[in-house]
Design a protein around this motif. Structure first.
Motif, short mmCIF file in Angstrom:
data_model
loop_
_atom_site.label_atom_id
_atom_site.label_comp_id
_atom_site.label_asym_id
_atom_site.label_seq_id
_atom_site.Cartn_x
_atom_site.Cartn_y
_atom_site.Cartn_z
N ARG A 119 0.87 -1.18 0.00
CA ARG A 119 0.00 0.00 0.00
C ARG A 119 0.90 1.23 0.00
O ARG A 119 1.56 1.52 0.99
CB ARG A 119 -0.94 -0.03 1.20
N SER A 120 0.90 1.94 -1.13
CA SER A 120 1.86 3.03 -1.29
C SER A 120 1.69 4.13 -0.25
O SER A 120 2.68 4.71 0.19
CB SER A 120 1.80 3.60 -2.71
N GLU A 121 0.47 4.41 0.18
CA GLU A 121 0.29 5.45 1.20
C GLU A 121 0.92 5.05 2.53
O GLU A 121 1.51 5.88 3.22
CB GLU A 121 -1.19 5.84 1.36
N ASP A 122 0.83 3.76 2.88
CA ASP A 122 1.48 3.28 4.10
C ASP A 122 3.00 3.35 3.95
O ASP A 122 3.69 3.83 4.85
CB ASP A 122 1.07 1.84 4.41
N LEU A 123 3.49 2.88 2.82
CA LEU A 123 4.93 2.88 2.59
C LEU A 123 5.49 4.30 2.64
O LEU A 123 6.53 4.54 3.28
CB LEU A 123 5.24 2.21 1.25
N LYS A 124 4.82 5.24 2.04
CA LYS A 124 5.28 6.64 2.07
C LYS A 124 5.29 7.18 3.50
O LYS A 124 6.21 7.89 3.90
CB LYS A 124 4.40 7.52 1.17
N ARG A 125 4.27 6.85 4.27
CA ARG A 125 4.21 7.31 5.66
C ARG A 125 5.36 6.70 6.47
O ARG A 125 6.03 7.39 7.24
CB ARG A 125 2.85 6.94 6.27
#
Length: 152
Positions: A120-126
């Motif tokens: 999940r890119s949003e999790d990874l970015k966070r």
């Protein structure tokens, strides 16, 4: 470049906009030596890490891709029996439920991936943002005889 084209086609990635020539060549080779499912996972991780930690040094360290900020290991991944392990050296302090594989002695935390779609890119970015903000001093752990000190 032939190597990059081969890697792109073999991994069946849908990221035509990515310039693989900027990715560390040793990390490309590490990824290329994996099966196609794991290649896809690792390329997605590497692309995101390179994008979010653009000023980090990346290299193969102890046999696995690792990214460093000021010579301090921040994040890396490796192939293990349960899947591709994404590990944050200071991740235990991120307070993230999905980074649920915590190290016993140190401050690391990990997540395992077995499919590209699990990322999940949003999790990874966070998590990558937190990896910049929350750091323990691993680069001096030997000098401090195994004791970690908080840097940030």
């Amino acid at each position: 470049m032939i190597y990059e084209t081969f890697t792109y086609q073999q991994a069946n990635l849908e990221h035509e906009f990515v310039n693989y020539s900027t990715m560390n060549k040793e990390i490309q080779q590490y990824n290329c030596n994996l099966n196609l499912v794991d290649q896809e996972i690792c390329y997605q991780l590497a692309i995101n890490i390179d994008s979010e930690l653009h000023d980090a040094e990346s290299k193969i360290w102890h046999g696995h891709p690792v990214w460093f900020l000021d010579k301090n290991p921040i994040v890396g991944y490796s192939k293990q029996k349960p899947g591709i392990r994404l590990m944050f050296w200071s991740g235990a302090d991120f307070e993230e439920q999905d980074l649920n594989h915590k190290g016993g002695k140190f401050k690391d935390a990990s997540i395992f991936f077995n499919n590209f779609a699990e990322i999940r890119s949003e999790d990874l970015k966070r998590w990558l943002k937190k990896s910049r903000e929350i750091q323990w001093d691993y680069k001096n752990i030997v000098k401090r005889k195994g004791q970690l000190e908080r840097l940030k």
